[in-house]
Design a protein around this motif. Structure first.
Motif, PDB file in Angstrom:
ATOM      1  N   VAL A 173       0.865  -1.189   0.000  1.00 47.50           N
ATOM      2  CA  VAL A 173       0.000   0.000   0.000  1.00 47.50           C
ATOM      3  C   VAL A 173       0.899   1.235   0.000  1.00 47.50           C
ATOM      4  CG1 VAL A 173      -1.786   1.272   1.255  1.00 47.50           C
ATOM      5  CG2 VAL A 173      -1.698  -1.238   1.397  1.00 47.50           C
ATOM      6  N   ALA A 174       0.722   2.107  -0.957  1.00 45.33           N
ATOM      7  CA  ALA A 174       1.555   3.323  -0.993  1.00 45.33           C
ATOM      8  C   ALA A 174       0.799   4.463  -1.665  1.00 45.33           C
ATOM      9  CB  ALA A 174       2.869   3.064  -1.725  1.00 45.33           C
ATOM     10  N   MET A 183       1.377  13.382  -2.234  1.00 43.33           N
ATOM     11  CA  MET A 183      -0.091  13.307  -2.106  1.00 43.33           C
ATOM     12  C   MET A 183      -0.527  12.700  -0.765  1.00 43.33           C
ATOM     13  SD  MET A 183      -0.910  14.614  -4.922  1.00 43.33           S
ATOM     14  CE  MET A 183      -2.617  14.310  -5.321  1.00 43.33           C
ATOM     15  N   TYR A 240      -5.944   9.389   0.831  1.00 43.40           N
ATOM     16  CA  TYR A 240      -5.935   8.481  -0.327  1.00 43.40           C
ATOM     17  C   TYR A 240      -5.514   7.054   0.051  1.00 43.40           C
ATOM     18  CZ  TYR A 240      -6.300  12.817  -3.005  1.00 43.40           C
ATOM     19  OH  TYR A 240      -6.717  14.022  -3.501  1.00 43.40           O
ATOM     20  N   SER A 288      -5.968   5.526   2.916  1.00 40.33           N
ATOM     21  CA  SER A 288      -7.121   4.893   3.573  1.00 40.33           C
ATOM     22  C   SER A 288      -8.177   4.515   2.542  1.00 40.33           C
ATOM     23  CB  SER A 288      -7.768   5.857   4.586  1.00 40.33           C
ATOM     24  OG  SER A 288      -6.814   6.270   5.522  1.00 40.33           O
ATOM     25  N   SER A 308       1.111  -5.555   8.262  1.00 40.39           N
ATOM     26  CA  SER A 308       1.377  -4.133   8.481  1.00 40.39           C
ATOM     27  C   SER A 308       2.843  -3.881   8.806  1.00 40.39           C
ATOM     28  CB  SER A 308       0.515  -3.612   9.628  1.00 40.39           C
ATOM     29  OG  SER A 308       0.834  -2.269   9.876  1.00 40.39           O
ATOM     30  N   ASP A 309       3.464  -2.992   8.038  1.00 37.10           N
ATOM     31  CA  ASP A 309       4.839  -2.553   8.334  1.00 37.10           C
ATOM     32  C   ASP A 309       4.815  -1.241   9.103  1.00 37.10           C
ATOM     33  OD1 ASP A 309       5.687  -4.635   6.707  1.00 37.10           O
ATOM     34  OD2 ASP A 309       5.940  -3.370   4.933  1.00 37.10           O
ATOM     35  N   TYR A 364      -4.561   0.628  10.063  1.00 37.40           N
ATOM     36  CA  TYR A 364      -5.407  -0.441   9.535  1.00 37.40           C
ATOM     37  C   TYR A 364      -6.587  -0.741  10.469  1.00 37.40           C
ATOM     38  CZ  TYR A 364      -1.799  -0.963   6.054  1.00 37.40           C
ATOM     39  OH  TYR A 364      -0.920  -0.709   5.021  1.00 37.40           O
TER      40      TYR A 364
HETATM   41  C1  LIG Z   1       1.113   4.581   4.791  1.00 38.54           C
HETATM   42  C2  LIG Z   1       0.656   5.399   3.585  1.00 38.54           C
HETATM   43  C3  LIG Z   1       0.158   4.469   2.491  1.00 38.54           C
HETATM   44  C4  LIG Z   1      -0.508   6.288   4.037  1.00 38.54           C
HETATM   45  O1  LIG Z   1      -0.992   6.971   2.881  1.00 38.54           O
HETATM   46  P1  LIG Z   1      -1.796   8.350   3.013  1.00 38.54           P
HETATM   47  O2  LIG Z   1      -2.405   8.621   1.688  1.00 38.54           O
HETATM   48  O3  LIG Z   1      -0.950   9.391   3.610  1.00 38.54           O
HETATM   49  O4  LIG Z   1      -2.921   7.881   4.050  1.00 38.54           O
HETATM   50  P2  LIG Z   1      -4.082   8.698   4.730  1.00 38.54           P
HETATM   51  O5  LIG Z   1      -4.032  10.140   4.306  1.00 38.54           O
HETATM   52  O6  LIG Z   1      -5.331   7.943   4.513  1.00 38.54           O
HETATM   53  O7  LIG Z   1      -3.713   8.572   6.235  1.00 38.54           O
HETATM   54  C5  LIG Z   1      -2.614   9.281   6.760  1.00 38.54           C
HETATM   55  C6  LIG Z   1      -2.321   8.693   8.098  1.00 38.54           C
HETATM   56  O8  LIG Z   1      -1.652   7.457   7.928  1.00 38.54           O
HETATM   57  C7  LIG Z   1      -0.932   7.180   9.116  1.00 38.54           C
HETATM   58  N1  LIG Z   1       0.440   6.819   8.766  1.00 38.54           N
HETATM   59  C8  LIG Z   1       1.152   7.161   7.688  1.00 38.54           C
HETATM   60  N2  LIG Z   1       2.381   6.615   7.753  1.00 38.54           N
HETATM   61  C9  LIG Z   1       2.426   5.935   8.900  1.00 38.54           C
HETATM   62  C10 LIG Z   1       3.425   5.171   9.549  1.00 38.54           C
HETATM   63  N3  LIG Z   1       4.642   4.982   9.005  1.00 38.54           N
HETATM   64  N4  LIG Z   1       3.106   4.618  10.737  1.00 38.54           N
HETATM   65  C11 LIG Z   1       1.888   4.803  11.294  1.00 38.54           C
HETATM   66  N5  LIG Z   1       0.909   5.516  10.732  1.00 38.54           N
HETATM   67  C12 LIG Z   1       1.186   6.080   9.552  1.00 38.54           C
HETATM   68  C13 LIG Z   1      -0.931   8.434   9.951  1.00 38.54           C
HETATM   69  O9  LIG Z   1      -1.938   8.318  10.939  1.00 38.54           O
HETATM   70  C14 LIG Z   1      -1.353   9.489   8.945  1.00 38.54           C
HETATM   71  O10 LIG Z   1      -1.953  10.569   9.536  1.00 38.54           O
HETATM   72  P3  LIG Z   1      -1.229  12.009   9.421  1.00 38.54           P
HETATM   73  O11 LIG Z   1      -1.239  12.338   7.968  1.00 38.54           O
HETATM   74  O12 LIG Z   1      -2.104  12.838  10.248  1.00 38.54           O
HETATM   75  O13 LIG Z   1       0.144  11.807   9.951  1.00 38.54           O
HETATM   76  C15 LIG Z   1       1.786   6.346   3.057  1.00 38.54           C
HETATM   77  O14 LIG Z   1       2.333   7.059   4.168  1.00 38.54           O
HETATM   78  C16 LIG Z   1       2.887   5.629   2.327  1.00 38.54           C
HETATM   79  O15 LIG Z   1       2.813   5.430   1.114  1.00 38.54           O
HETATM   80  N6  LIG Z   1       3.976   5.222   3.035  1.00 38.54           N
HETATM   81  C17 LIG Z   1       5.091   4.524   2.410  1.00 38.54           C
HETATM   82  C18 LIG Z   1       4.718   3.084   2.106  1.00 38.54           C
HETATM   83  C19 LIG Z   1       4.288   2.323   3.360  1.00 38.54           C
HETATM   84  O16 LIG Z   1       4.941   2.353   4.392  1.00 38.54           O
HETATM   85  N7  LIG Z   1       3.139   1.643   3.251  1.00 38.54           N
HETATM   86  C20 LIG Z   1       2.548   0.878   4.307  1.00 38.54           C
HETATM   87  C21 LIG Z   1       2.910  -0.544   4.172  1.00 38.54           C
HETATM   88  S1  LIG Z   1       2.161  -1.545   5.450  1.00 38.54           S
END
Ligand SMILES: CC(C)(COP(=O)(O)OP(=O)(O)OC[C@H]1O[C@@H](n2cnc3c(N)ncnc32)[C@H](O)[C@@H]1OP(=O)(O)O)[C@@H](O)C(=O)NCCC(=O)NCCS
Length: 152
Positions: free
Chosen positions: A78-79, A84, A89, A91, A114-115, A121
């Protein structure tokens, strides 16, 4: 906002979305080369969430491997594109793909490993399998398999 399967020519763009998390210190070129050759990535189905036609978030769906039972699916990689993030996005793509798997593919259960912090999640309705980083959302009639799927 629209969810669809990714097309072949979008894959490099998708791989780039996760470079900061999974680049492992490689150059972008070396990282992309590894992604293109990955049999794991080739064995799944990539989805993108688009805004104004542009992919902003992506993930991959697996079935029939990683010890996933019949009718069970795994979500991985998931990324969201770095510029952006924090706009909902990430979620939204997990929510929409899970909904698609339950409603259109008859999913019994959807798993992910979950990493990151578990709250992300849990807020999306996934429950942690005790003692693991594996999360699951299941159809109401389905009793979870006793073994946890292997990492994907
Ligand atoms: C995790 C990820 C997909 C979230 O995408 P996003 O579009 O920002 O998600 P949302 O806007 O719906 O939610 C954002 C929330 O995700 C959570 N979040 C993001 N990264 C996180 C992390 N490393 N640990 C815990 N929570 C995290 C936070 O609560 C964040 O809230 P904030 O913006 O107020 O800090 C993005 O940060 C990403 O691409 N990270 C790199 C790849 C990765 O680690 N993927 C997860 C694999 S399990």
């Amino acid at each position: 906002m629209y969810l669809r399967k990714a097309s072949e020519n979008e894959l490099d763009w998708i791989y780039r979305m996760g470079f900061d998390a999974w680049g492992n210190g490689l150059s972008m070129d070396a990282y992309l080369e590894g992604c293109r050759k990955s049999t794991k990535y080739q064995s799944g189905t990539w989805y993108v969430l688009t805004v104004d036609g542009q992919p902003v978030a992506s993930l991959i769906v697996y079935s029939g491997q990683f010890a996933l039972q019949d009718g069970c699916f795994g979500i991985g990689s998931v990324a969201t594109a770095p510029e952006m993030r924090s706009q909902g996005y990430g979620s939204q793509i997990v929510r929409l793909v899970a909904q698609t798997l339950f409603e259109q593919h008859g999913a019994k259960a959807v798993y992910l490993h979950s990493d990151i912090g578990h709250a992300f999640y849990q807020k999306l309705g996934f429950s942690q399998i005790q003692g693991t980083n594996c999360f699951c959302k299941s159809a109401h009639f389905f009793h979870l398999q006793s073994s946890v799927p292997s990492y994907f």
